[in-house]
Design an enzyme around this catalytic site. Sequence first.
Site, PDB file in Angstrom:
ATOM      1  N   ASP A   1      -0.071  -3.305   1.171  1.00 10.29           N
ATOM      2  CA  ASP A   1      -1.211  -3.148   0.256  1.00 10.29           C
ATOM      3  C   ASP A   1      -1.806  -1.751   0.484  1.00 10.29           C
ATOM      4  OD1 ASP A   1      -3.398  -3.601  -1.404  1.00 10.29           O
ATOM      5  OD2 ASP A   1      -4.544  -4.607   0.165  1.00 10.29           O
TER       6      ASP A   1
ATOM      7  N   ASP B   1      -5.022 -11.179  -3.034  1.00  2.36           N
ATOM      8  CA  ASP B   1      -4.895 -10.596  -1.698  1.00  2.36           C
ATOM      9  C   ASP B   1      -5.991 -11.166  -0.809  1.00  2.36           C
ATOM     10  OD1 ASP B   1      -3.585  -9.022   0.175  1.00  2.36           O
ATOM     11  OD2 ASP B   1      -5.031  -7.400  -0.056  1.00  2.36           O
TER      12      ASP B   1
ATOM     13  N   GLU C   1       1.116  -6.586   5.720  1.00  6.65           N
ATOM     14  CA  GLU C   1       0.806  -7.959   5.290  1.00  6.65           C
ATOM     15  C   GLU C   1       2.099  -8.741   5.058  1.00  6.65           C
ATOM     16  OE1 GLU C   1      -2.102  -8.559   2.261  1.00  6.65           O
ATOM     17  OE2 GLU C   1      -3.096  -6.630   2.603  1.00  6.65           O
TER      18      GLU C   1
ATOM     19  N   HIS D   1      -8.448  -7.770  12.389  1.00  4.44           N
ATOM     20  CA  HIS D   1      -8.529  -6.695  11.391  1.00  4.44           C
ATOM     21  C   HIS D   1      -9.941  -6.604  10.817  1.00  4.44           C
ATOM     22  CE1 HIS D   1      -7.575  -4.104   7.992  1.00  4.44           C
ATOM     23  NE2 HIS D   1      -8.075  -5.012   7.175  1.00  4.44           N
TER      24      HIS D   1
ATOM     25  N   GLN E   1     -12.299   3.262  -1.550  1.00  4.62           N
ATOM     26  CA  GLN E   1     -12.721   1.894  -1.205  1.00  4.62           C
ATOM     27  C   GLN E   1     -14.148   1.869  -0.655  1.00  4.62           C
ATOM     28  OE1 GLN E   1     -10.020   0.064   1.595  1.00  4.62           O
ATOM     29  NE2 GLN E   1     -11.123  -1.884   1.646  1.00  4.62           N
TER      30      GLN E   1
HETATM   31 CA    CA Z   1      -5.107  -6.083   1.801  1.00  9.00          CA
END
Ligand code: CA
Length: 437
Positions: free
Chosen positions: A243, A137, A211, A144, A250
Amino acid sequence: MILNDTHQASLLSWVASANGENSEFPIQNLPYAAYRAKDSIDAHQIGVAIGEHILPVTRLLGLSDLSTMEREAATACNSPALNPLMALGPRHWRALRQALSRGLRHGSPHQSYLRPALVPIAEAEFAVPARIGDFTDMYTSLDHALNVGRLLRPDNPLMPNFKWLPCGYHARVSSIGVSGQCFLRPKGQILPPGESIPIVTATRRLDYELELAIWIGTGNSLGTPVGLDQASQHVFGLGLLNDWSARDIQAWEYQPLGPLLSKNFATTVSPWVVTMEALEPFRSAWHRDLANPQPISYLESTQNREHGAVDIGLEAWLHTDSMIRAGQPPHLLSKTNFRHNYWTIAQMIAHHTINGCNLCAGDLIGSGTQSGPGAGEFGALIEITQGGKRPVTLPGGEERSFLADGDTVILRARAEREGFRSIGFGDCAGTVLPARV
Ligand code: CA
């Protein structure tokens, strides 16, 4: 690659539903998927979309006028996944597109032979289109990266490497599902604001990421990099990829080695793979603003400057459980375009292999969340809601900072250009289920 008769805007199919102005799958598209009859236990097989129908590609093998290469390519579709066709390479991909276009176009002598094999898309179910060996990825949209970086690290929003290389990480294959995927809200460690001891809980900040799925065709041998101008020969086609991301997990885990449990619980891809040849009319020039570093030589070429970008409109829609129950349509959360991306697909491939890393047929590369420079061009809820501070109000009055149980996110894409038939990608939908208790 150059344009040919398969791209002609005037081309019509004997499958009437392919000829409507709004069809995602006109005869100029011809995307592939692995499908079978809904609720059956049949093996999946490779089909091509035409209007509201699917033609099993191996049906072509009953025709007597196929060239050797066309026959080899159609034979490679006698498989539950696209890998054998992907591995054959661009000459075979072009040959198969020619044969399908010839057979499906208005006036084809093969209409009466091909028609009985058509299956309505509405009566099919799909699999992940290829057996994926590896999934990378990327993180390649400057807008972004800046939007998210400002939220996570206000003093240092953009890492210094971002403008020099297409960032990426190795991601998880086993939890990739096809559109229609339902997954449990993940649990994990989070560090509540102001605390020093983490807790284990279901994520409270579940997000999507808009994505593109980049499907690798022919691979390269270990130790042999793919040059920038050869990169497009290795890409079979594009789909959509969500995703799913747990932002609170995270934020706590991602330094120093990147995301892990915040991402590896589910990823959804669209069933249809739109070939790079079908996307050829939508290629566009790629620019690197002079205020930013110019690419290092292995990421720089005239071809990449002239044709490296692809103009693909991207959209994210939200359909909550109560909207579905009330019969309301999905709500458009955001729209943007892949042409804004800081790095091209060819640059991602050239960078991925500069160290000799071998890509294989069926490998999947996520483009990274796509956001654009304009208002509303956000590829994730964390950007839309400013990290949850500005919830979205939906038409029925519901509010969302992040995703709730029962929410369905639908990604859509369409390539359009004056003088060409526009082509669509089909939906990439996934639904959040409550966490396991
Ligand atoms: Ca991603």
